[in-house]
Design a protein around this motif. Structure first.
Motif, mmCIF file in Angstrom:
data_model
loop_
_atom_site.group_PDB
_atom_site.id
_atom_site.type_symbol
_atom_site.label_atom_id
_atom_site.label_comp_id
_atom_site.label_asym_id
_atom_site.label_seq_id
_atom_site.Cartn_x
_atom_site.Cartn_y
_atom_site.Cartn_z
ATOM 1 N N ALA A 14 -2.768 6.728 23.323
ATOM 2 C CA ALA A 14 -3.034 7.105 21.934
ATOM 3 C C ALA A 14 -4.464 6.756 21.549
ATOM 4 N N ASN A 15 -4.894 5.580 21.954
ATOM 5 C CA ASN A 15 -6.258 5.147 21.645
ATOM 6 C C ASN A 15 -7.279 6.086 22.298
ATOM 7 N N ASN A 65 -7.622 9.231 20.407
ATOM 8 C CA ASN A 65 -7.993 9.000 18.998
ATOM 9 C C ASN A 65 -6.804 9.146 18.056
ATOM 10 N N TYR A 66 -5.627 8.749 18.535
ATOM 11 C CA TYR A 66 -4.436 8.705 17.698
ATOM 12 C C TYR A 66 -4.168 7.255 17.305
ATOM 13 N N THR A 67 -3.567 7.054 16.151
ATOM 14 C CA THR A 67 -3.160 5.727 15.708
ATOM 15 C C THR A 67 -1.708 5.483 16.090
ATOM 16 N N ASP A 122 0.383 7.691 14.131
ATOM 17 C CA ASP A 122 0.331 9.069 14.641
ATOM 18 C C ASP A 122 1.427 9.336 15.669
ATOM 19 N N MET A 123 1.856 8.295 16.378
ATOM 20 C CA MET A 123 2.857 8.494 17.428
ATOM 21 C C MET A 123 4.229 8.857 16.869
ATOM 22 N N ASP A 144 4.474 11.383 14.981
ATOM 23 C CA ASP A 144 4.365 12.838 14.966
ATOM 24 C C ASP A 144 4.758 13.382 16.335
ATOM 25 N N LYS A 146 1.927 14.915 18.517
ATOM 26 C CA LYS A 146 0.969 13.953 19.076
ATOM 27 C C LYS A 146 1.628 13.094 20.154
ATOM 28 N N ASP A 162 1.637 15.077 23.216
ATOM 29 C CA ASP A 162 0.320 15.043 23.871
ATOM 30 C C ASP A 162 0.186 13.828 24.776
ATOM 31 N N ASN A 199 -2.486 1.418 12.243
ATOM 32 C CA ASN A 199 -2.775 1.276 13.673
ATOM 33 C C ASN A 199 -2.422 -0.113 14.189
#
Length: 370
Positions: A47-48, A51-53, A56-57, A59, A62, A65, A101
């Motif tokens: 995630a880092n 650029n996801y927080t 965000d996980m 979602d 994401k 991804d 985050n």
């Protein structure tokens, strides 16, 4: 070694099998490309990188991804819909805070004032406002990645209780109202089983990872472990085994060496040992019956260490435990912290591939001497 050199050395890394294929072949006695590995909370590292927080996980796109990245880069497969250490407490009424985050934490406990069993009832995972969305998300993940198996993670009974009642008050209750604590622990087993049964109903028999940090030697005395932790943990693990006909697995953060002698009697396949313990000592105690997992330091090495320090730590763990009779899985000693750099994940995998290549159950890889 700097990043450029690491990636130059890794450019030809093409795993011969998926993570699931590797562990299956290894445990059946076949020689595999390298020692199996399991870096806890890998999703946070990826995630880092993307650029996801942490938030965000939640979602599904994401998270997908992240799962795809793990497969594309490392052939890591497998899906998990977990109950965090605090999820069941949240489902029952404890109030949680979810930072953008960072990991969640409890703002207000359901049993803040007193240990009152009238405040709780077994939740229905299909209607509970906390658990039902997790079932739905797991369904969506399985639809998107039908070729991957899915499993769940559930906290142990006394850790679940510590998400309902503040830990300092719960520890006092062990002395002042032990029978009420035991009633709460039985309730926690049943509450956790409600989730496990729903999960099996949705996805069939699967492995369950049990995490029980409150049961460690740093928090409980030997007497308290024997009275309030181990009997209930043993019961919960046995119920999961009965339910799925697949043995669950166990991780306990913190010191556990006073308990290792009892783990051989638990219905588990592997024990994941924290990095604060000596991996060789743990291996020698449990290797006859359990797969040994661990224990690269997640903070000192994976988060804050250099590439060379990660490689050295992985090599050291291989030296200590790769010849375990029932098997060894190289792993971090606990969850990977937010902000762990991707190059340290890659350094971990580089070291596994270099020093753990041509691995076979019960053997020390010859490459360890390179």
């Amino acid at each position: 070694m700097d990043k450029e050199e690491l990636y130059e050395k890794m450019k030809d890394y093409k795993p011969d099998m998926t993570s699931a294929e590797r562990i299956g072949a290894y445990l059946s006695g076949q020689r595999v490309d390298h020692i199996p590995f399991a870096i806890m909370s890998t999703n946070r590292i990826i995630a880092n990188e993307l650029n996801y927080t942490i938030k965000d996980m939640e979602d599904i796109d994401k998270l997908s991804d992240i799962i795809q990245y793990k497969y594309d880069h490392y052939k890591i497969v497998g899906l998990t819909e977990e109950l965090s250490l605090r999820t069941m407490g949240h489902a029952l009424g404890s109030k949680l805070i979810f930072p953008e985050n960072d990991i969640d934490y409890i703002e207000e406990f359901l049993m803040e004032d007193e240990l009152d069993m009238d405040l709780v009832s077994i939740p229905d995972p299909y209607t509970n406002e906390v658990l039902a969305p997790k079932i739905e998300r797991a369904r969506k993940l399985k639809e998107r990645f039908p070729h991957m198996s899915i499993e769940t993670e559930i906290p142990g009974p006394i850790t679940t209780a510590a998400a309902i009642r503040p830990i300092e008050k719960l520890l006092r209750d062990l002395r002042k109202q032990p029978e009420k604590v035991k009633e709460l622990l039985e309730f926690c087993i049943n509450a956790n089983m409600s989730w496990a049964k729903a999960f099996k109903n949705e996805f069939g028999p699967s492995s369950v990872m049990v995490v029980d940090p409150v049961g460690c030697d740093d928090i409980l005395s030997p007497k308290q472990v024997k009275e309030f932790s181990l009997p209930y943990l043993k019961k919960q693990l046995h119920l999961y085994y009965q339910l799925n006909e697949v043995k669950p697995n166990l991780h306990i953060c913190g010191h556990t060496n006073r308990q290792w002698q009892y783990y051989r009697d638990l219905d588990i396949d592997f024990f994941s040992v924290d990095n604060c313990e000596n991996l060789r000592d743990c291996k020698e105690e449990i290797e006859d019956q359990l797969i040994v997992v661990g224990n690269i330091p997640p903070v000192e090495v994976m988060l804050n260490g250099s590439i060379d320090e990660v490689i050295a730590s992985v090599k050291d763990c291989i030296k200590k435990a790769a010849d375990a009779k029932s098997g060894y899985i190289a792993a971090t000693g606990c969850g990977s912290p937010v902000g762990t750099p991707i190059e340290n994940l890659d350094a971990f995998i580089y070291a596994i591939n270099k020093y753990g290549k041509d691995a076979k159950l019960g053997e020390m890889p010859k490459a360890i001497n390179e």
